[in-house]
Structures are given as C-alpha cells and as structure tokens.
Scaffold this motif. Structure first.
Motif, PDB file in Angstrom:
ATOM      1  N   TYR A  45      -1.598  16.392   7.595  1.00 51.70           N
ATOM      2  CA  TYR A  45      -2.780  15.560   7.332  1.00 51.70           C
ATOM      3  C   TYR A  45      -3.882  16.369   6.668  1.00 51.70           C
TER       4      TYR A  45
ATOM      5  N   ILE B 285      -5.805   7.555  11.647  1.00 50.35           N
ATOM      6  CA  ILE B 285      -6.971   8.189  11.017  1.00 50.35           C
ATOM      7  C   ILE B 285      -6.797   8.239   9.509  1.00 50.35           C
ATOM      8  N   LYS B 286      -5.561   8.546   9.066  1.00 53.16           N
ATOM      9  CA  LYS B 286      -5.282   8.620   7.634  1.00 53.16           C
ATOM     10  C   LYS B 286      -5.567   7.280   6.948  1.00 53.16           C
ATOM     11  N   HIS B 287      -5.265   6.170   7.633  1.00 55.25           N
ATOM     12  CA  HIS B 287      -5.438   4.874   6.988  1.00 55.25           C
ATOM     13  C   HIS B 287      -6.804   4.267   7.190  1.00 55.25           C
TER      14      HIS B 287
ATOM     15  N   LEU C 157       1.420  13.536   3.946  1.00 59.66           N
ATOM     16  CA  LEU C 157       1.642  12.436   4.894  1.00 59.66           C
ATOM     17  C   LEU C 157       1.684  11.093   4.197  1.00 59.66           C
TER      18      LEU C 157
ATOM     19  N   ILE D 185      -2.925  10.272  14.222  1.00 62.89           N
ATOM     20  CA  ILE D 185      -3.245  10.872  12.923  1.00 62.89           C
ATOM     21  C   ILE D 185      -2.934   9.904  11.790  1.00 62.89           C
ATOM     22  N   PHE D 186      -1.854   9.138  11.953  1.00 59.17           N
ATOM     23  CA  PHE D 186      -1.532   8.112  10.949  1.00 59.17           C
ATOM     24  C   PHE D 186      -2.654   7.075  10.863  1.00 59.17           C
TER      25      PHE D 186
ATOM     26  N   GLU E 131       0.817  -1.213   0.000  1.00 60.71           N
ATOM     27  CA  GLU E 131       0.000   0.000   0.000  1.00 60.71           C
ATOM     28  C   GLU E 131       0.851   1.264   0.000  1.00 60.71           C
TER      29      GLU E 131
ATOM     30  N   ARG F 285     -12.017   9.474   8.682  1.00 61.75           N
ATOM     31  CA  ARG F 285     -11.969  10.554   9.647  1.00 61.75           C
ATOM     32  C   ARG F 285     -13.247  10.678  10.452  1.00 61.75           C
TER      33      ARG F 285
ATOM     34  N   MET G 240       5.785   3.024  10.005  1.00 62.10           N
ATOM     35  CA  MET G 240       4.451   3.552   9.728  1.00 62.10           C
ATOM     36  C   MET G 240       4.430   4.570   8.614  1.00 62.10           C
ATOM     37  N   MET G 241       5.466   5.426   8.504  1.00 61.49           N
ATOM     38  CA  MET G 241       5.371   6.545   7.580  1.00 61.49           C
ATOM     39  C   MET G 241       6.297   6.442   6.390  1.00 61.49           C
TER      40      MET G 241
ATOM     41  N   ALA H 248       2.329  17.597  12.108  1.00 59.38           N
ATOM     42  CA  ALA H 248       1.675  16.362  11.663  1.00 59.38           C
ATOM     43  C   ALA H 248       0.214  16.613  11.320  1.00 59.38           C
ATOM     44  N   ALA H 249      -0.493  17.364  12.179  1.00 53.97           N
ATOM     45  CA  ALA H 249      -1.903  17.657  11.899  1.00 53.97           C
ATOM     46  C   ALA H 249      -2.043  18.491  10.637  1.00 53.97           C
TER      47      ALA H 249
END
Lengths: 114, 243, 88, 82
Positions: free
Chosen positions: C83, D74-76, C88, D71-72, B103, D79, B238-239, C79-80
């Motif tokens: 997003y 939530i991104k995946h 990101l 936040i990571f 992914e 929201r 994760m990133m 980070a926010a």
C-alpha cells in the motif's frame, strides 16, 4: 549420558541468553535510532540473529523439539529480510526523507546515472 | 467538554462491568457438588460439567483435543450453522464488490523482484502448513477455521505480489460445493445408521494417532477446504483485477 | 529440574520487556512506516516469546501457534508495504 | 508476585494504550497497524491462559486477513481522517 545432557542444557541456556540479549538490543535500537531506515536495519538484523539463537537453544534443551524449531527458524530466515526489503523500498517510494546526517543514497545515484 | 463526558461515561461503564465480573467465578471453583440428570443412565449423577467433558470426552469421541471434540462432535450442528453463515457473508461481499467491477481496470505498479520470488517460494509451504493445521485438528490446536484462513492468506500473498493474478472462480466454487456436500452427507449417513444427525459412525481407532476419532478428521478437512475457498473468494472479489 | 525453569522465566521477562519497548515505538512512531516497521519487529520478538512460553509450559503442540502467527503477520506486513509503495 | 501476572500486566497496559491510540489517530493506516498490535497482544494473553485454539484463531484472523481488508478499504477511500 547424563553429562552429555548437562552439557546440552548449559549450551542451550547460553544460546537462549545470547538471543534474548540481542532481542532486547534490537528493541532499544528501534526506540533510539533517528529515522525509518536506521531503525529498520538495526531492528531486522539484530532480531533475526536473536530469534535464530533462541530457537536453536530451545532445540538443544530438548532434542525432540529440534525439527519444529528448525522449521520456525527457517521461516524467520526467509521472511524477515523480505519484509524489511519490501518496507524499505515502499517507504523510499512513498517519499520519506533520509535523516539529515545520512550521507550515502545509492538508490538516488543510480536513478541519476540512468 | 463532550470528550470529558464521554471519558467519564466510559469509566463508569468500566466500573460497573468490573463490579459485575468480580462476582462471577472463573477457573478454580469446585463444581463437583453440582448434580445433573443423565438421560442415558436415567439417574442423577454428581459429575460436574467440565469434569464430564475432560474425562469422558476422549472415551466418547476418540479425539485428543477436547475443544475439537466439543466443536465437531458434541456441537456439530452449530458448526454447520457457522459454515452457512460464513457462506452467506462471502456471497454478500461478492455481490457488493460486483458493483465496483468497472473500477478494477486500473493501473497497478508491479512488485519488487524480491517479493515476487519470495511469494513463489513460500506459497507451497504456507498451503502445506494450512493443510497440516486442519488435518491434525483432532490432535493439535487448530482446526478447520484457522487452517482455511492460512490457506486464504497464501492466496492473498500471491494477489499482493502479482497484481494480475486471479484464481479460477469455477475451481473455487467446485471445491466449496464439494466440501459442503461432504459435511451434509456425513451427517445424513449418521442419521441413516444410528438415528441421530452427525453420529460418529466410523471406528475410533487409537487416540493420538492420525487415523482416529471417527468422522472428526473428515468433517474438519471439509470445513477447512470450505472456509479456505470462501475466504479466497472474498480476497479475489476485493483485490482481483480483470483484464 | 527446578533451577533451569526459573532461569527460563528470567529470559521470558527480558523478552517481554523487549516486546513492550517495541510497542512503545509502534504507539509513538511519527509516520505510518515507523509503525509498520515496529509491527514487523514485534512479530519476530513475539514468535520467540511464544516458543519460550511453550517450553516453560512443556507443551510441544503449542509451537503451531508461533508458526501461524509468523506466517500471517508476514502477509500483513507485505500488504502494508504494497500500500505504501502505491501498488495493490 | 507471579511471573505470569507480571507479564500479563505489562501486556495488558500496552494493549489498552494501543487501543486508545487506534481510536484517536487521524492517520488510518497507523490505526490499522495499532489494531494489529491489539490483536497480537490478545493472542499472547490467550496463549498465557492456556487456550491455544482460541489463540490460533485470533492470530489467523486478526493479524493477516483483517489488516489486509482494512488496508484495502483505506486504499479505496482516503487515508487521512478529517
């Protein structure tokens, strides 16, 4: 000697007073402004000035604290504008509308010219 | 109806907990009547436990920060266990995120030029500050765990600003293994020299100086490097975006 | 010097009221971006509050906490923002 | 009343409201921000109670890293909570 210390103390308390007044103004502005962009500019500018003033005042009160408070002040001076700029750009790209009485939208004008 | 029942239940639990907590003495109680058996001097002493740590802690360990003395010296074996738990957690996150490897070939939007420049400027400063926190663990508040978290957040800033950035896995693994090895070898040397694991065998020096407190700074530097590389590994799992 | 310390406590009171007002915006804010802005502002106010409390306690070493807080919440705000931007 | 009792009361009330709001919101990004607020106030309270080691650890984990992880996540996923 003691007179110099007294003058430094008075100056330091004046700086701290100015700074905390600006911080209070910033939080009131954060509450009362109508949309995201207005809140952002009010809060960031006033907060940066207030924080720098209070840190300088604390450094004047006790001169041994001056180097560390200058480091913290430099850090705030570097990070606060960057965070505000990134947030403003992000909320524009996210599609948050301007306030209905706002008149200037330079970003959109530039996009249309291209 | 369900929400009201839940709220009433929460309030009841809160009242029971509050009634229980009222009975527990916090803070200013005088514990000097408490006697305990001291195995070294082989007699009953009347010192209380907090008094013992606060008064004798500096003499026993040479560390100015008593919390550090307790974490690394008196309870050093527990810290080794905590570091192991963190290592297992990092391994688990890495193996779960390996499934989502496909992914990661996604399109990402580049960051603003302001954010890129600021992250370049701040990266060195933040890493330096994290190193300061764990090197000065025996003098000022902080220590290995917060210092490692600060270093990992510096790498997180780079990952946020440059979506194509990724840290070298080999370097991370080598740093983490060396740090863990340092911790265990310091403990085993103590076992060899005086017969107890993690014995503080180096000279204490003068308190409040940087080179003092024996092996406490060595162990805290090892813990800081280990926690920093593990958390960076989690962030990378994760990133990170593979090409 | 007892008088200046009590003066310092007045400023601590003012700044904690400012913290409370920005928390109100963080709770009320209609969109997510409002809340992130409120968090950003509250961070800066909190750094100042921590420094003043450290001066009140007369402990120099407490300044480290303020600097750590500033660094990490800056990373959280970025980070926010990334997003919301769609990166990101 | 002592100054620190007053400041602590203000902060504890705000923390409780923020925690309830974080549980109730449907917008998960705002809930993550509210959790950040809770962590911030917990850190200030530890600082007032003269425990700087705990405050520094709470600040370093709660403010930056855990918010980025949330936040990571939530991104995946998504929201808005249904």
């Amino acid at each position: 000697m003691s007179i110099a210390i007294l003058i430094l103390q008075i100056l330091g308390y004046i700086f701290i007073g100015i700074g905390s007044f600006f911080l209070l103004l910033a939080s009131i502005g954060l509450l009362r402004m109508p949309d995201v962009y207005n809140r952002m500019q009010t809060a960031t500018k006033a907060t940066t000035l207030g924080a720098l003033s209070v840190l300088f005042g604390v450094g004047l009160l006790d001169l041994a604290w001056m180097p560390m408070s200058i480091v913290i002040a430099l850090f705030i001076l570097l990070t606060a504008p960057v965070g505000a700029s990134a947030l403003a750009r992000a909320s524009y790209k996210h599609g948050i509308k301007l306030w209905k009485e706002s008149v200037v939208d330079k970003y959109k004008e530039e996009k249309e010219e291209e | 109806m369900k929400r009201i029942v839940a709220a009433i239940l929460a309030i009841l639990i809160f009242i029971v907990l509050a009634l229980a907590f009222v009975k527990i003495p916090f803070g200013n109680i005088n514990l000097s009547d408490y006697h305990y058996y001291n195995p070294i001097t082989d007699k009953q002493t009347s010192d209380s436990v907090p008094q013992h740590y606060l008064v004798d802690g500096k003499k026993d360990t040479g560390s100015t920060n008593i919390v550090t003395a307790v974490v690394v010296d008196y309870r050093g074996f527990d810290t080794l266990g905590e570091v192991t738990v963190l290592f297992l957690a990092a391994t688990g996150v890495g193996s779960i995120m390996y499934i989502f490897e496909k992914e990661k070939r996604r399109k990402v939007r580049r960051a603003n030029a302001v954010v890129e420049t600021a992250s370049q400027l701040l990266f060195g400063f933040i890493v330096l500050f994290g190193a300061y926190i764990f090197v000065h663990g025996h003098l000022t508040p902080g220590g290995g765990f917060p210092g490692g978290a600060v270093i990992a957040s510096a790498f997180l800033l780079l990952y946020l600003a440059y979506p194509r950035f990724h840290a070298e896995h080999k370097t991370l693994n080598v740093a983490e293994s060396l740090a863990g090895l340092t911790f265990v070898i310091a403990g085993l040397l103590g076992l060899l020299i005086s017969g107890s694991f993690l014995y503080n065998f180096l000279p204490f020096g003068v308190p409040t100086y940087l080179f003092s407190a024996g092996i406490i700074p060595v162990i805290y530097v090892a813990v800081g490097v280990k926690v920093g590389s593990e958390l960076t590994g989690i962030v990378d799992a994760m990133m990170g975006v593979r090409e | 010097m007892t008088c200046p310390i009590s003066l310092c406590s007045i400023f601590i009171g003012i700044i904690s009221v400012a913290t409370f007002l920005s928390i109100v915006r963080a709770i009320k804010g209609p969109t997510g971006a409002d809340r992130v802005v409120a968090l950003d502002v509250m961070t800066n106010i909190t750094i100042v509050l921590l420094v003043l409390l450290g001066y009140y306690f007369q402990r120099f070493v407490y300044l480290d906490v303020a600097l750590v807080y500033g660094i990490l919440s800056f990373v959280g705000v970025i980070a926010a923002a990334r997003y919301l931007e769609g990166g990101l | 009343m002592d100054l620190f009792t007053l400041v602590s009361l203000i902060l504890i009330i705000a923390m409780l409201i923020a925690a309830v709001v974080a549980a109730e919101l449907k917008d998960l990004l705002s809930a993550a921000v509210a959790l950040g607020v809770v962590s911030l106030i917990v850190s200030i309270l530890f600082y007032i109670l003269q425990a700087p080691d705990v405050a520094i650890t709470e600040a370093s984990i709660g403010a930056g890293l855990s918010m980025a992880v949330l936040i990571f996540a939530i991104k995946h996923t998504e929201r808005w909570e249904k």
